[in-house]
Design a protein around this motif. Structure first.
Motif, PDB file in Angstrom:
ATOM      1  N   ASP A   1      39.269  30.169  40.000  1.00 46.62           N
ATOM      2  CA  ASP A   1      38.175  29.298  39.559  1.00 46.62           C
ATOM      3  C   ASP A   1      38.262  29.030  38.067  1.00 46.62           C
ATOM      4  O   ASP A   1      38.156  27.884  37.608  1.00 46.62           O
ATOM      5  N   TYR A   2      38.466  30.085  37.286  1.00 46.81           N
ATOM      6  CA  TYR A   2      38.555  29.924  35.840  1.00 46.81           C
ATOM      7  C   TYR A   2      39.875  29.276  35.430  1.00 46.81           C
ATOM      8  O   TYR A   2      39.930  28.551  34.427  1.00 46.81           O
TER       9      TYR A   2
ATOM     10  N   ALA B   1      42.851  34.412  32.652  1.00 45.98           N
ATOM     11  CA  ALA B   1      42.383  34.157  34.014  1.00 45.98           C
ATOM     12  C   ALA B   1      43.548  34.196  35.007  1.00 45.98           C
ATOM     13  O   ALA B   1      43.410  34.695  36.129  1.00 45.98           O
TER      14      ALA B   1
ATOM     15  N   ASN C   1      42.111  34.848  38.741  1.00 50.34           N
ATOM     16  CA  ASN C   1      40.829  34.190  39.003  1.00 50.34           C
ATOM     17  C   ASN C   1      41.059  32.684  39.001  1.00 50.34           C
ATOM     18  O   ASN C   1      41.095  32.044  37.950  1.00 50.34           O
TER      19      ASN C   1
END
Length: 281
Positions: free
Chosen positions: A266-267, A259, A264
């Motif tokens: 959020d992850y 991630a 990313n």
């Protein structure tokens, strides 16, 4: 003179044909379309208003079959078999009748739907299912008769009816697990990595067979050469659900690294939080 009268009559006739007078209905028609789990439910009915009249026990007599609305049949249709009070109601379209009483309502699913209001002759053989629902008193009167579907869950919902100060709700169960699993098994006859991922995700979210979910997510990872971070994220959640916290942390770290590489956030955040939580025990 005769020709003048004929011409005038033709003009009036044409005006009558073209001049369609539009006025509002006393009981407007309403259509409800609602998905419950994977089952489509549709209700068609007309909505009368009290307009200063006493409704139940007066306009609508207690103990008598009521069309459950106004005008033509109120109808309800289900795209799948549903279960009500432990009894199966086959998928299809039904007229919805009720028998309001002081403390409860009988709710009737009737097989013929082409009646205007109540059938001219009531045929008990056409009653496919009858259920009873407790009547509750609303804190504030409702002017216009209303039918709704609420309390939505993947596996059930409530058919609600309320008017004046009366409210009733009838629970119906839908075959979401059965339908979803049939779809999963069909897809898995020739599955893709995405099919395995979706199957594992459903089983986790629906509190299904987590051991099978772990098998599915491992299959998804084997088949997908890119090894997406969200695949590893799902695997870590399944491992944690099973009770393998050590394995879940190791998998979450792999998901975290992937991630971060994919940027990313959020992850990244979810994995960090999970690793912290699972490391407490």
């Amino acid at each position: 003179m005769k020709n003048i009268l004929i011409a005038f009559a033709i003009i009036i006739a044409n005006f009558t044909i073209e001049a369609q007078v539009k006025t509002p209905q006393a009981s407007p028609k309403a259509i409800i379309n609602q998905t419950v789990g994977l089952t489509q439910v549709e209700i068609n009915y007309s909505r009368p208003s009290a307009k200063g009249r006493a409704v139940f026990g007066n306009l609508i007599p207690f103990g008598k079959v009521w069309r459950t609305g106004a005008n033509e049949n109120t109808t309800i249709s289900f795209s799948d078999d549903v279960v009500i009070d432990g009894k199966t109601l086959k998928k299809g379209k039904y007229a919805l009748y009720t028998v309001p009483k002081i403390e409860s309502w009988d709710i009737i699913f009737y097989s013929t739907t082409d009646n205007w209001g109540n059938p001219e002759v009531w045929n008990e053989a056409n009653v496919v299912l009858r259920a009873t629902s407790k009547e509750e008193t609303l804190p504030k009167p409702v002017e216009t008769f209303t039918i709704g579907i609420s309390g939505l869950d993947n596996n059930f919902a409530y058919l609600e009816m309320y008017w004046e100060s009366s409210y009733v709700a009838l629970k119906f169960e839908v075959p979401t697990q059965k339908t979803a699993m049939a779809s999963i098994e069909k897809a898995l006859a020739g599955p893709t990595a995405g099919d395995y991922f979706s199957a594992a995700q459903f089983l986790l979210q629906s509190n299904g067979d987590t051991a099978k979910a772990l098998v599915y997510v491992n299959k998804a990872l084997e088949m997908n050469k890119d090894k997406p971070f969200f695949y590893y994220r799902l695997k870590s959640l399944i491992q944690a659900k099973i009770g393998d916290k050590k394995g879940a942390i190791e998998t979450a770290k792999i998901s975290l690294a992937a991630a971060e590489k994919a940027k990313n956030q959020d992850y990244v955040q979810m994995n960090k939080e999970s690793i912290t939580e699972w490391s407490k025990n």
